[in-house]
Design an enzyme around this catalytic site. Sequence first.
Site, PDB file in Angstrom:
ATOM      1  N   TYR A  71       0.578  -1.136  -0.230  1.00  0.00           N
ATOM      2  CA  TYR A  71      -0.117   0.023   0.074  1.00  0.00           C
ATOM      3  C   TYR A  71       0.865   1.272   0.103  1.00  0.00           C
ATOM      4  O   TYR A  71       0.649   2.380  -0.707  1.00  0.00           O
ATOM      5  CB  TYR A  71      -0.965   0.054   1.144  1.00  0.00           C
ATOM      6  CG  TYR A  71      -1.857   1.264   1.122  1.00  0.00           C
ATOM      7  CD1 TYR A  71      -1.769   2.604   1.649  1.00  0.00           C
ATOM      8  CD2 TYR A  71      -3.144   0.969   0.437  1.00  0.00           C
ATOM      9  CE1 TYR A  71      -2.486   3.422   1.637  1.00  0.00           C
ATOM     10  CE2 TYR A  71      -4.095   1.999   0.373  1.00  0.00           C
ATOM     11  CZ  TYR A  71      -3.687   3.238   0.887  1.00  0.00           C
ATOM     12  OH  TYR A  71      -4.797   4.305   0.657  1.00  0.00           O
ATOM     13  N   PHE A 123      -7.419  21.798 -24.824  1.00  0.00           N
ATOM     14  CA  PHE A 123      -7.601  20.404 -24.690  1.00  0.00           C
ATOM     15  C   PHE A 123      -8.693  20.339 -23.876  1.00  0.00           C
ATOM     16  O   PHE A 123      -8.751  20.906 -22.723  1.00  0.00           O
ATOM     17  CB  PHE A 123      -6.477  19.312 -24.441  1.00  0.00           C
ATOM     18  CG  PHE A 123      -6.929  17.997 -24.583  1.00  0.00           C
ATOM     19  CD1 PHE A 123      -7.089  16.987 -23.674  1.00  0.00           C
ATOM     20  CD2 PHE A 123      -7.244  17.482 -26.167  1.00  0.00           C
ATOM     21  CE1 PHE A 123      -7.756  15.898 -23.771  1.00  0.00           C
ATOM     22  CE2 PHE A 123      -7.861  16.239 -26.176  1.00  0.00           C
ATOM     23  CZ  PHE A 123      -7.962  15.489 -24.882  1.00  0.00           C
ATOM     24  N   THR A 124      -9.714  19.427 -24.048  1.00  0.00           N
ATOM     25  CA  THR A 124     -10.867  19.343 -23.153  1.00  0.00           C
ATOM     26  C   THR A 124     -10.644  18.999 -21.837  1.00  0.00           C
ATOM     27  O   THR A 124     -11.081  19.992 -21.003  1.00  0.00           O
ATOM     28  CB  THR A 124     -11.798  18.085 -23.797  1.00  0.00           C
ATOM     29  OG1 THR A 124     -11.049  16.905 -23.548  1.00  0.00           O
ATOM     30  CG2 THR A 124     -12.416  18.358 -25.194  1.00  0.00           C
ATOM     31  N   ASP A 214       2.057  19.753 -20.720  1.00  0.00           N
ATOM     32  CA  ASP A 214       1.328  18.673 -21.131  1.00  0.00           C
ATOM     33  C   ASP A 214       2.168  17.561 -22.062  1.00  0.00           C
ATOM     34  O   ASP A 214       2.039  17.778 -23.127  1.00  0.00           O
ATOM     35  CB  ASP A 214       0.125  18.948 -21.697  1.00  0.00           C
ATOM     36  CG  ASP A 214      -0.784  17.768 -22.038  1.00  0.00           C
ATOM     37  OD1 ASP A 214      -2.128  17.767 -22.248  1.00  0.00           O
ATOM     38  OD2 ASP A 214      -0.283  16.466 -21.932  1.00  0.00           O
ATOM     39  N   LYS A 257      -0.609   7.360 -23.711  1.00  0.00           N
ATOM     40  CA  LYS A 257      -0.266   7.657 -25.102  1.00  0.00           C
ATOM     41  C   LYS A 257       1.211   7.129 -24.985  1.00  0.00           C
ATOM     42  O   LYS A 257       1.517   5.990 -25.295  1.00  0.00           O
ATOM     43  CB  LYS A 257      -0.451   8.954 -25.064  1.00  0.00           C
ATOM     44  CG  LYS A 257      -1.948   9.324 -25.738  1.00  0.00           C
ATOM     45  CD  LYS A 257      -2.815   9.303 -24.378  1.00  0.00           C
ATOM     46  CE  LYS A 257      -3.798  10.458 -24.281  1.00  0.00           C
ATOM     47  NZ  LYS A 257      -4.867  10.345 -23.101  1.00  0.00           N
ATOM     48  N   ARG A 381     -14.149  15.812 -33.642  1.00  0.00           N
ATOM     49  CA  ARG A 381     -13.349  16.987 -32.924  1.00  0.00           C
ATOM     50  C   ARG A 381     -13.775  18.283 -33.651  1.00  0.00           C
ATOM     51  O   ARG A 381     -12.866  18.718 -34.077  1.00  0.00           O
ATOM     52  CB  ARG A 381     -11.859  16.484 -33.104  1.00  0.00           C
ATOM     53  CG  ARG A 381     -11.355  15.432 -32.191  1.00  0.00           C
ATOM     54  CD  ARG A 381     -10.948  15.330 -30.785  1.00  0.00           C
ATOM     55  NE  ARG A 381     -12.153  15.280 -29.990  1.00  0.00           N
ATOM     56  CZ  ARG A 381     -12.084  15.337 -28.614  1.00  0.00           C
ATOM     57  NH1 ARG A 381     -11.070  15.318 -27.928  1.00  0.00           N
ATOM     58  NH2 ARG A 381     -13.226  15.362 -27.715  1.00  0.00           N
ATOM     59  N   PHE A 447     -19.499  15.506 -25.876  1.00  0.00           N
ATOM     60  CA  PHE A 447     -19.165  14.709 -26.677  1.00  0.00           C
ATOM     61  C   PHE A 447     -19.060  13.290 -26.341  1.00  0.00           C
ATOM     62  O   PHE A 447     -19.247  12.232 -26.890  1.00  0.00           O
ATOM     63  CB  PHE A 447     -17.878  15.077 -27.376  1.00  0.00           C
ATOM     64  CG  PHE A 447     -16.695  15.080 -26.328  1.00  0.00           C
ATOM     65  CD1 PHE A 447     -16.489  16.789 -25.696  1.00  0.00           C
ATOM     66  CD2 PHE A 447     -15.953  14.126 -25.961  1.00  0.00           C
ATOM     67  CE1 PHE A 447     -15.635  16.897 -24.906  1.00  0.00           C
ATOM     68  CE2 PHE A 447     -14.942  14.458 -25.005  1.00  0.00           C
ATOM     69  CZ  PHE A 447     -14.797  15.626 -24.280  1.00  0.00           C
TER      70      PHE A 447
HETATM   71  C1  LIG Z   1      -3.176  15.954 -24.873  1.00  0.00           C
HETATM   72  C2  LIG Z   1      -3.933  15.269 -23.853  1.00  0.00           C
HETATM   73  C3  LIG Z   1      -4.684  14.328 -24.290  1.00  0.00           C
HETATM   74  O1  LIG Z   1      -4.899  13.783 -25.264  1.00  0.00           O
HETATM   75  C4  LIG Z   1      -5.569  13.649 -23.273  1.00  0.00           C
HETATM   76  C5  LIG Z   1      -6.409  12.476 -23.398  1.00  0.00           C
HETATM   77  N1  LIG Z   1      -6.513  12.379 -24.728  1.00  0.00           N
HETATM   78  C6  LIG Z   1      -7.370  11.449 -25.054  1.00  0.00           C
HETATM   79  C7  LIG Z   1      -8.688  10.849 -24.253  1.00  0.00           C
HETATM   80  C8  LIG Z   1      -9.874  11.777 -24.353  1.00  0.00           C
HETATM   81  C9  LIG Z   1      -9.676  12.893 -23.413  1.00  0.00           C
HETATM   82  C10 LIG Z   1     -10.388  13.670 -23.536  1.00  0.00           C
HETATM   83  C11 LIG Z   1     -11.291  13.814 -24.468  1.00  0.00           C
HETATM   84  O2  LIG Z   1     -12.456  14.818 -24.688  1.00  0.00           O
HETATM   85  C12 LIG Z   1     -11.409  12.744 -25.496  1.00  0.00           C
HETATM   86  F1  LIG Z   1     -12.466  12.966 -26.323  1.00  0.00           F
HETATM   87  C13 LIG Z   1     -10.561  11.668 -25.350  1.00  0.00           C
HETATM   88  C14 LIG Z   1      -7.649  11.263 -26.535  1.00  0.00           C
HETATM   89  O3  LIG Z   1      -8.438  10.161 -27.059  1.00  0.00           O
HETATM   90  O4  LIG Z   1      -6.787  11.862 -27.385  1.00  0.00           O
HETATM   91  C15 LIG Z   1      -5.206  14.147 -21.999  1.00  0.00           C
HETATM   92  C16 LIG Z   1      -5.956  13.403 -20.584  1.00  0.00           C
HETATM   93  O5  LIG Z   1      -5.358  12.269 -20.293  1.00  0.00           O
HETATM   94  P1  LIG Z   1      -6.289  11.144 -19.910  1.00  0.00           P
HETATM   95  O6  LIG Z   1      -7.187  10.659 -20.814  1.00  0.00           O
HETATM   96  O7  LIG Z   1      -5.071  10.101 -19.553  1.00  0.00           O
HETATM   97  O8  LIG Z   1      -6.854  11.475 -18.553  1.00  0.00           O
HETATM   98  C17 LIG Z   1      -4.556  15.307 -21.611  1.00  0.00           C
HETATM   99  N2  LIG Z   1      -3.820  15.664 -22.483  1.00  0.00           N
END
Ligand SMILES: CC1=C(O)/C(=C\N=C(/Cc2ccc(O)c(F)c2)C(=O)O)C(COP(=O)(O)O)=CN1
Length: 455
Positions: A71, A123-124, A214, A257, A381, A447
Site C-alpha cells: 500500500y 484540450f478538453t 502537457d 499515450k 473533434r 461529446f
Molecule cells: C493532450 C492530452 C490528451 O490527449 C489527453 C487525453 N486524450 C484522449 C482521451 C480523451 C480525453 C478527453 C477527450 O475529450 C476525449 F475525447 C478523449 C484522446 O483520445 O486524445 C489528456 C488527458 O489524459 P487522460 O485521458 O489520461 O486523462 C491530456 N492531454
Amino acid sequence: MPAIAEPYRIKMVEPITMTTREQREAAIRAAGYNTFLLRSDDVYIDLLTDSGTSAMSDRQWSAMMMGDEAYAGARSFDHLVESVRENYGFPLVCPTHQGRGAEHLISKILITPGQHVPGNMYFTTTRVHQELAGGTFHDVIIDEAHDPASRHPFKGNVDLDKFQALIDEVGADQIAYINVAVTVNMAGGQPVSMANIRAVREICDRYGIILWSDATRLAENAWFIQEREDGYAGRPVAEIVREMLSHFDGITMSGKKDCLVNIGGFLAMRDEAILTKARELVVVYEGMPTYGGLAGRDLDAMAVGLREALDDDYLTHRIGQVRYLGERLQAAGVPIVEPIGGHAVFIDAAAFLDHLSQDELPAQTLAAEIFLDSGVRSMERGIVSAGRDADGNNRYPKLELVRLTIPRRVYTNSHMDVVADSVIRVFQRRREIQGLTFVYESPTLRFFTSRFEPL
Ligand SMILES: CC1=C(O)/C(=C\N=C(/Cc2ccc(O)c(F)c2)C(=O)O)C(COP(=O)(O)O)=CN1
C-alpha cells in the site's frame, strides 16, 4: 519516408470480426449516432483513440508480474521515479490514475481563482480542470494551427506576441502558468519546435512565469523535431526529449499515450514545494503518493513503457503508419489536416461535407457515416467537442475534424488500407449525406455521452 517493417514481431493476437451493414445500422442507432457510445464488439477497426489502446511489450507484461502491491512505499513507485529521472530528467514524481488526474492536481496547486492560463490550443480535460480551479484559458497558439490546409512544420508553436499581449493585458502575476502541449492534439497532433520552447522559456524567465508542459505525446513531438528542425537530424529522440523537458518546470503526463500503457499518469517536476502540495492533494483524490490510484503493476508497466516509447525505430514505424494512411487519403482528394500529425489523421469534415452548416454537426455526422460504411470507429473533434461557452452559447471552432486515431503497435498497414478504402467510399457519396441534431445534450464534456438523430 521509406516504409519500414514493424520493429517487433507479434506474439499474441486478439481476434476481431467484421459486422454486416444491418448490424452496424442497429448499433449506431442504439449508440445515438455517437461513436463514444458504441459497444467494442460492434467495432471492427477501433480508431476512436490512441489513449490506453496501445499494445504492451513482453517486457512490460513481465514487469507487471513483478509489481509490488504494497500500500505504501512500493518498489514499483521507485521504478517509475528512476525511469522518469533517467529518461525525462525530472527528480520528483507524483503518480495519478491517468492524465486528467495530474491536470486536476496541478490546476488546484498553481491556479488562484481569477487567474489566467495561456496554452497552445485547448484540450478538453485540461481546460475543464483549469476552469474548475477558477482559471481562464487563453489560446496562444500560432494562427496557422487553426488552418487545416497550412503546412507550417510546427503548428503547435506558441505565438510569442499573443503570449506577450496577455502578459501586458493582465500582468504577469495574474498568469498562473503557461501550459505548452507537445504535440497539440486538437490541432491535428502537431509539434512544437525546440526553438519555440526555448523562446517561451525566455519570456517566462523574464516575468517569473511557471512553464508547464502537457507532455502526453512528447516522444512523437521529439521525432518531428529530429525530422524537421535544423541541428537535430540524426540526434536520438531520447536526447531530444531530455533537451525539450529541460526547459520546463514540470509536466502533466497521460501515460496512456507515449508511455504505452492502458492506464496511468503522473506529475513530474523539480520544485519540492509543488510536490509537497501534490502529495497533500493526491491522498484525497487518487491515493497514497506512492501509487496515486494505480496498482503497483501499472507503475512498473509505465516505467518500462516510457522508455520503450523513446526508441527511434518504434517511432519511425509508428509515425510512418499514420503518414501512410494520411497519404492514401490525400491521393484520393480527401481533405485532411496537413502536415499529417503524429498520432492520427484528422479529416477536415467541414470541407468533406461542405454542404452542411456547422450546426448540422458535420464531424459527428461523418464519424457515424464511416462507422456505418465499414465498422471503423473514429472520433468527432469539432463543434460538439468544443462545447458551450460561459454564456451557454455553442463555441464554433475553426477546426471541424474527424480524428482517425492510430493505437500504438496494434494495427498493420492492411488495416490502414481498409480504413482508407472506407473513407474514400464515403467521400465519393458525400453529397448524399445529411446532418445530425442533438436529441440529448450532456451538460459537461458533451461529446462523451450526448445522443443524436439524423436531420
Ligand atoms: C493532450 C492530452 C490528451 O490527449 C489527453 C487525453 N486524450 C484522449 C482521451 C480523451 C480525453 C478527453 C477527450 O475529450 C476525449 F475525447 C478523449 C484522446 O483520445 O486524445 C489528456 C488527458 O489524459 P487522460 O485521458 O489520461 O486523462 C491530456 N492531454
